[in-house]
Design a protein around this motif. Structure first.
Motif, short mmCIF file in Angstrom:
data_model
loop_
_atom_site.label_atom_id
_atom_site.label_comp_id
_atom_site.label_asym_id
_atom_site.label_seq_id
_atom_site.Cartn_x
_atom_site.Cartn_y
_atom_site.Cartn_z
N TYR A 135 0.82 -1.31 0.02
CA TYR A 135 -0.05 -0.02 -0.15
C TYR A 135 0.79 1.26 -0.06
N VAL A 136 0.76 2.12 -1.05
CA VAL A 136 1.46 3.27 -0.96
C VAL A 136 0.80 4.63 -1.49
N ASP A 137 1.04 5.40 -0.55
CA ASP A 137 0.57 6.90 -0.73
C ASP A 137 1.52 7.91 -0.78
N GLU A 138 1.83 8.51 -2.04
CA GLU A 138 3.01 8.94 -2.28
C GLU A 138 3.35 10.52 -1.31
N ASP A 139 1.95 11.08 -1.10
CA ASP A 139 2.25 12.46 -0.46
C ASP A 139 1.71 12.27 0.91
N ASN A 140 1.27 11.06 1.42
CA ASN A 140 0.97 10.84 2.62
C ASN A 140 -0.19 11.50 2.99
N SER A 141 -1.03 11.80 2.16
CA SER A 141 -2.41 12.72 2.36
C SER A 141 -3.75 11.83 2.85
N GLY A 142 -3.43 10.68 2.77
CA GLY A 142 -4.80 9.71 3.06
C GLY A 142 -5.86 9.90 2.37
N GLY A 143 -6.88 9.70 2.51
CA GLY A 143 -8.25 9.56 1.68
C GLY A 143 -8.64 8.50 0.99
N PHE A 163 -11.04 3.90 -6.76
CA PHE A 163 -10.89 3.79 -8.36
C PHE A 163 -10.11 5.07 -8.83
N ASN A 164 -9.28 5.52 -7.91
CA ASN A 164 -8.03 6.62 -8.49
C ASN A 164 -7.01 6.16 -7.68
N HIS A 165 -5.93 6.93 -8.27
CA HIS A 165 -4.50 6.67 -7.62
C HIS A 165 -3.92 7.48 -6.61
N ASN A 166 -4.99 8.20 -5.83
CA ASN A 166 -4.55 8.92 -4.70
C ASN A 166 -3.67 8.15 -3.99
N ALA A 167 -3.81 6.82 -3.96
CA ALA A 167 -3.06 6.04 -3.36
C ALA A 167 -3.11 4.41 -4.10
N GLU A 203 12.35 -10.06 -2.32
CA GLU A 203 13.04 -8.90 -2.51
C GLU A 203 12.34 -7.80 -3.59
N MET A 204 11.93 -6.73 -3.54
CA MET A 204 11.11 -5.86 -4.22
C MET A 204 11.78 -4.48 -4.46
N PHE A 205 11.51 -3.96 -5.64
CA PHE A 205 11.61 -2.68 -5.88
C PHE A 205 10.34 -1.92 -6.18
N VAL A 206 10.01 -0.76 -5.56
CA VAL A 206 8.86 -0.13 -5.81
C VAL A 206 8.95 1.24 -6.35
N LYS A 207 8.65 1.59 -7.33
CA LYS A 207 8.39 2.77 -7.81
C LYS A 207 7.29 3.65 -7.24
N VAL A 208 7.31 4.88 -6.66
CA VAL A 208 6.39 5.67 -6.04
C VAL A 208 5.91 6.60 -7.15
N TYR A 209 4.52 6.48 -7.35
CA TYR A 209 3.71 7.37 -8.53
C TYR A 209 2.97 8.39 -7.65
N PRO A 210 3.01 9.70 -8.46
CA PRO A 210 2.19 10.47 -7.69
C PRO A 210 0.67 10.41 -7.51
N GLY A 211 -0.02 11.06 -7.02
CA GLY A 211 -1.54 10.82 -6.75
C GLY A 211 -2.33 11.39 -7.97
N ILE A 212 -1.64 12.18 -8.90
CA ILE A 212 -2.29 12.65 -10.24
C ILE A 212 -1.90 11.38 -11.48
N ASP A 236 -3.22 6.18 -15.11
CA ASP A 236 -3.11 5.28 -15.93
C ASP A 236 -2.39 5.62 -17.14
N ASP A 237 -1.93 6.99 -17.34
CA ASP A 237 -1.18 7.62 -18.43
C ASP A 237 0.28 7.23 -18.28
N PRO A 238 0.95 6.16 -19.35
CA PRO A 238 2.32 5.94 -19.21
C PRO A 238 3.21 7.12 -19.31
N ASN A 239 2.79 8.03 -19.52
CA ASN A 239 3.58 9.36 -19.76
C ASN A 239 3.85 10.01 -18.22
N ILE A 240 3.19 9.70 -17.23
CA ILE A 240 3.27 10.05 -15.96
C ILE A 240 4.59 9.48 -15.30
N LYS A 241 5.50 9.82 -14.53
CA LYS A 241 6.80 9.39 -14.27
C LYS A 241 6.64 9.19 -13.04
#
Length: 244
Positions: A114-122, A126-130, A171-180, A183-188
């Motif tokens: 479970y990952v929430d990039e900006d720790n904002s909660g919520g 059906f979104n990627h706020n987390a 062992e895992m490597f987890v990239k951390v994506y922003p809440g914005i 599913d657009d692959p252009n968002i890094k």
């Protein structure tokens, strides 16, 4: 009109208080590593020995279990590219019976990140706020997409595991994506920096050979009777603070 304004202000105060409490929720410092580990399911890098184990021992779903049936713990580190995880899972039966990764993915044995990039909660059903990443034994990574359908996010998490007897090391490597992220692959993924706070939790779904998972065991305490909230509500995540 005055009462309406007052109520709105009061609700705003409560909302701010909830976010503030979330930011301090079950806080844990995470150490920096310069060199990424080789993801092979074997903790051969020396810095893994320098990090403390953290338990995965909170029973979110299911009845009591004994130590031989399940026991789990993890270590975590970071660098600019993302998060690195080492998990030790003792499980007397490892099950992966559903071949299609987009069907009943939650009922096989898997690690949930479970990952929430900006720790904002919520809310984030059906979104990627987390994110609620289900990492399967075959390496597939599933969460619900913004189209409300199960979606593979195999480029978000890379994992390898090795089993020795009843013990599996991941062992895992987890990239951390922003809440914005939508599913657009252009968002890094974001570049991680010192002092950043990230909402985070782990869980292990344990199924010894039933139609449904028998237990879901998490890494953070969740208050109340319904403890399986993390896949919808990021407020129950813990908080990582990245340190050097």
């Amino acid at each position: 009109m005055k009462w309406t304004i007052y109520l709105l202000l009061l609700l705003g105060v409560f909302s701010c208080a909830e976010v503030k409490n979330k930011k301090n929720s079950q806080a844990s410092p995470v150490s920096y590593i310069k060199d990424a580990p080789t993801l092979d399911g074997r903790a051969i890098e020396n810095y893994w020995n320098l990090l403390d184990w953290k338990p995965i021992d909170q029973n979110w779903i299911g009845g009591p279990f004994d130590h031989d049936d399940y026991n789990g713990r993890y270590k975590i580190a970071w660098n600019e590219d993302g998060l690195y995880l080492l998990l030790e899972i003792v499980d007397n039966t490892i099950l992966d019976k559903t071949e299609d990764p987009l069907k009943l993915w939650w009922n096989d044995d898997c690690v949930i990140v479970y990952v929430d990039e900006d720790n904002s909660g919520g809310q984030h059903r059906f979104n990627h706020n987390a994110f609620t990443y289900h990492v399967a034994l075959d390496g597939n990574v599933v969460d619900l997409g913004v189209d409300k359908k199960p979606t593979l996010y195999n480029d978000h998490i890379t994992s390898k595991h090795q089993t020795e007897g009843n013990t599996t090391y991941w062992e895992m490597f987890v990239k951390v994506y922003p809440g914005i992220y939508n599913d657009d692959p252009n968002i890094k993924p974001v570049v991680l920096t010192e002092n950043k706070k990230i909402g985070f939790a782990l869980a292990y779904a344990d199924n010894d050979n039933s139609e449904e998972r028998e237990n879901l065991i998490g890494s953070v305490f969740v208050a109340g009777e319904n403890k399986n909230k993390g896949w919808i509500d990021a407020n129950v995540f813990g908080t990582l603070q990245l340190v050097k």
